[in-house]
Design a protein around this motif. Structure first.
Motif, PDB file in Angstrom:
ATOM      1  N   THR A 308       0.801  -1.204  -0.002  1.00 41.64           N
ATOM      2  CA  THR A 308       0.288  -0.011  -0.056  1.00 41.64           C
ATOM      3  C   THR A 308       0.627   1.322  -0.077  1.00 41.64           C
ATOM      4  O   THR A 308       0.209   2.624   0.233  1.00 41.64           O
ATOM      5  N   SER A 309       2.091   1.037  -0.294  1.00 40.59           N
ATOM      6  CA  SER A 309       2.905   2.169  -0.328  1.00 40.59           C
ATOM      7  C   SER A 309       2.667   3.197  -1.605  1.00 40.59           C
ATOM      8  O   SER A 309       2.251   2.618  -2.409  1.00 40.59           O
ATOM      9  N   GLU A 310       2.996   4.357  -1.324  1.00 43.67           N
ATOM     10  CA  GLU A 310       3.114   5.260  -2.756  1.00 43.67           C
ATOM     11  C   GLU A 310       3.845   4.612  -3.745  1.00 43.67           C
ATOM     12  O   GLU A 310       3.377   4.808  -4.853  1.00 43.67           O
ATOM     13  N   ASP A 311       5.036   4.300  -3.406  1.00 40.10           N
ATOM     14  CA  ASP A 311       5.881   3.530  -4.281  1.00 40.10           C
ATOM     15  C   ASP A 311       5.226   2.478  -5.006  1.00 40.10           C
ATOM     16  O   ASP A 311       5.648   2.163  -6.219  1.00 40.10           O
ATOM     17  N   ALA A 312       4.409   1.707  -4.769  1.00 41.14           N
ATOM     18  CA  ALA A 312       3.698   0.628  -5.101  1.00 41.14           C
ATOM     19  C   ALA A 312       2.318   1.049  -5.948  1.00 41.14           C
ATOM     20  O   ALA A 312       2.225   0.811  -7.197  1.00 41.14           O
ATOM     21  N   GLY A 314       0.670   4.235  -5.801  1.00 43.90           N
ATOM     22  CA  GLY A 314       0.596   5.598  -6.085  1.00 43.90           C
ATOM     23  C   GLY A 314       0.628   5.959  -7.434  1.00 43.90           C
ATOM     24  O   GLY A 314       0.644   5.177  -8.168  1.00 43.90           O
ATOM     25  N   ASP A 315       0.185   7.318  -7.611  1.00 48.86           N
ATOM     26  CA  ASP A 315       0.278   7.913  -9.124  1.00 48.86           C
ATOM     27  C   ASP A 315       1.292   7.382 -10.039  1.00 48.86           C
ATOM     28  O   ASP A 315       1.062   7.172 -11.093  1.00 48.86           O
ATOM     29  N   GLU A 316       2.386   7.470  -9.490  1.00 45.24           N
ATOM     30  CA  GLU A 316       3.720   7.075 -10.108  1.00 45.24           C
ATOM     31  C   GLU A 316       4.304   5.466  -9.418  1.00 45.24           C
ATOM     32  O   GLU A 316       5.313   5.250 -10.135  1.00 45.24           O
ATOM     33  N   GLY A 317       3.333   4.802  -8.919  1.00 43.82           N
ATOM     34  CA  GLY A 317       3.883   3.708  -8.222  1.00 43.82           C
ATOM     35  C   GLY A 317       4.271   2.427  -9.616  1.00 43.82           C
ATOM     36  O   GLY A 317       3.829   2.625 -10.765  1.00 43.82           O
ATOM     37  N   TYR A 318       4.954   1.668  -9.211  1.00 47.83           N
ATOM     38  CA  TYR A 318       5.508   0.598 -10.059  1.00 47.83           C
ATOM     39  C   TYR A 318       4.427  -0.252 -10.501  1.00 47.83           C
ATOM     40  O   TYR A 318       4.399  -0.856 -11.453  1.00 47.83           O
ATOM     41  N   LEU A 319       3.123  -0.471  -9.845  1.00 48.23           N
ATOM     42  CA  LEU A 319       2.128  -1.228 -10.300  1.00 48.23           C
ATOM     43  C   LEU A 319       1.382  -0.560 -11.320  1.00 48.23           C
ATOM     44  O   LEU A 319       0.750  -1.124 -12.236  1.00 48.23           O
ATOM     45  N   THR A 320       1.335   0.829 -11.505  1.00 53.43           N
ATOM     46  CA  THR A 320       0.524   1.490 -12.637  1.00 53.43           C
ATOM     47  C   THR A 320       1.344   0.877 -13.953  1.00 53.43           C
ATOM     48  O   THR A 320       0.605   0.768 -14.920  1.00 53.43           O
ATOM     49  N   ASP A 321       2.615   0.704 -13.827  1.00 54.87           N
ATOM     50  CA  ASP A 321       3.212   0.195 -15.218  1.00 54.87           C
ATOM     51  C   ASP A 321       2.674  -1.091 -15.642  1.00 54.87           C
ATOM     52  O   ASP A 321       2.945  -1.522 -16.788  1.00 54.87           O
TER      53      ASP A 321
END
Length: 346
Positions: A308-312, A314-321
């Protein structure tokens, strides 16, 4: 491992997790089951978690949302899952099953959004379908010219809508245990069903009949249950350009060189269209955590915090890729506050 076997195993050795007992568990990894749609996202998080933390890589099984929740709710103990992924919200009946089996403190974590693609091979024509078209093609029963319900007689897409080609209706989709199936039925099938005034009226006069008609999918070969493996559906579409498949947007994005999503009500399934709600067949994605396992299974709370981190997410999180449509900043803050503290919220 088959679902029945897993459930049977879950009834064994529950004493480790009984209230007030903080004895160390014999399992030193996080056990996760559930949705095939959430599976790729959870796998990426798990692999990163294993590399960057002191804890073991979580073990994840793709059992479908319904199957995962059945396992999750089977009891408390090291032989039951710690987390289940779901591409739909947990049902009240499932919460009750959990409570009956001693699973009472459940943390619901919404991770983002996903669209359901109605896709075919890029070798074929891209369709533009209404929700009514989808219902009329796939419903078990449809109204005839006089408004009477009859077994679906439509053989080709042209039978459904004269503007569509005379291609045989052949759709590969998920089984009833899948959250994707549940969401597709509620969003697409029911949405199309409501385009028939006589069927929409049933919702007030006979709710059971309304649900049976609007959620019923034909069983005459036009719809083919293709299992929980969305990648397998993509492969079959590549081999059969005349067929369609139903799966999450993330699989569409990852296979954009092979398949294309049909327009639904004139809207192509894209990251932005799903995020702003203009694509009509979209849903929320979740995972559920057993609070009772937090102090016994190593790394459980840390994994939830990582996911649930911003890094995962968030808008620029790696899961958005990977195709995950992110929550709003406000919603992410609320989700993260709840998740990090593992605060039960059902």
């Amino acid at each position: 491992m088959k679902l029945k076997t897993l459930i049977a195993a879950s009834t064994v050795c529950l004493s480790t997790f009984t209230a007030g007992n903080v004895a160390a568990a014999s399992r030193d990894y996080i056990s996760i089951v559930g949705s095939s749609t959430v599976y790729p996202f959870a796998t990426v998080v798990a692999e990163r978690f294993g590399r960057t933390s002191e804890f073991a890589v979580p073990k994840i099984e793709s059992t479908g949302s319904g199957g995962g929740l059945k396992l999750f709710c089977s009891g408390v103990g090291e032989n039951t899952p710690d987390i289940t992924n779901a591409s739909r919200k947990i049902k009240r009946s499932e919460v009750e099953l959990c409570a009956k089996n001693g699973v009472k403190d459940i943390v619901e974590v919404k991770i983002g959004y996903d669209g359901i693609a109605f896709a075919n091979s890029k070798q074929s024509q891209q369709f533009d379908l209404s929700l009514k078209d989808i219902f009329t093609a796939l419903a078990k029963v449809v109204p005839d010219a006089n408004g009477n319900l009859i077994a679906n007689p439509n053989k080709t897409w042209k039978d459904v809508n004269a503007a569509l080609p005379a291609t045989k209706i052949e759709v590969l989709g998920p089984p009833p245990t899948s959250g994707t199936r549940d969401a597709f039925v509620e969003l697409a099938m029911e949405g199309g069903c409501n385009q028939y005034p006589e069927l929409k009226a049933l919702k007030k006069s006979d709710k059971n009949k309304y649900k049976a008609v609007c959620h019923g999918i034909r069983e005459d070969g036009a719809f083919i249950e293709a299992g929980e493996n969305d990648n397998l559906i993509v492969q079959k579409l590549d081999a059969n350009p005349k067929a369609f498949g139903i799966f999450g947007y993330s699989f569409l994005e990852q296979n954009a060189d092979k398949v294309q999503g049909a327009k639904i009500a004139g809207v192509v399934p894209t990251f932005d269209a799903i995020g702003d709600g203009s694509y009509p067949v979209s849903r929320s994605l979740y995972f559920y955590v057993k609070k009772a396992h937090a102090d016994v299974i190593p790394g459980l709370q840390q994994y939830v915090a990582s996911f649930t981190s911003e890094d995962a997410i968030g808008d620029e999180g790696y899961l958005t890729d990977r195709g995950l449509i992110p929550l709003s900043a406000r919603d992410l803050k609320l989700v993260r506050n709840n998740a990090v503290g593992l605060t039960p919220n059902l």
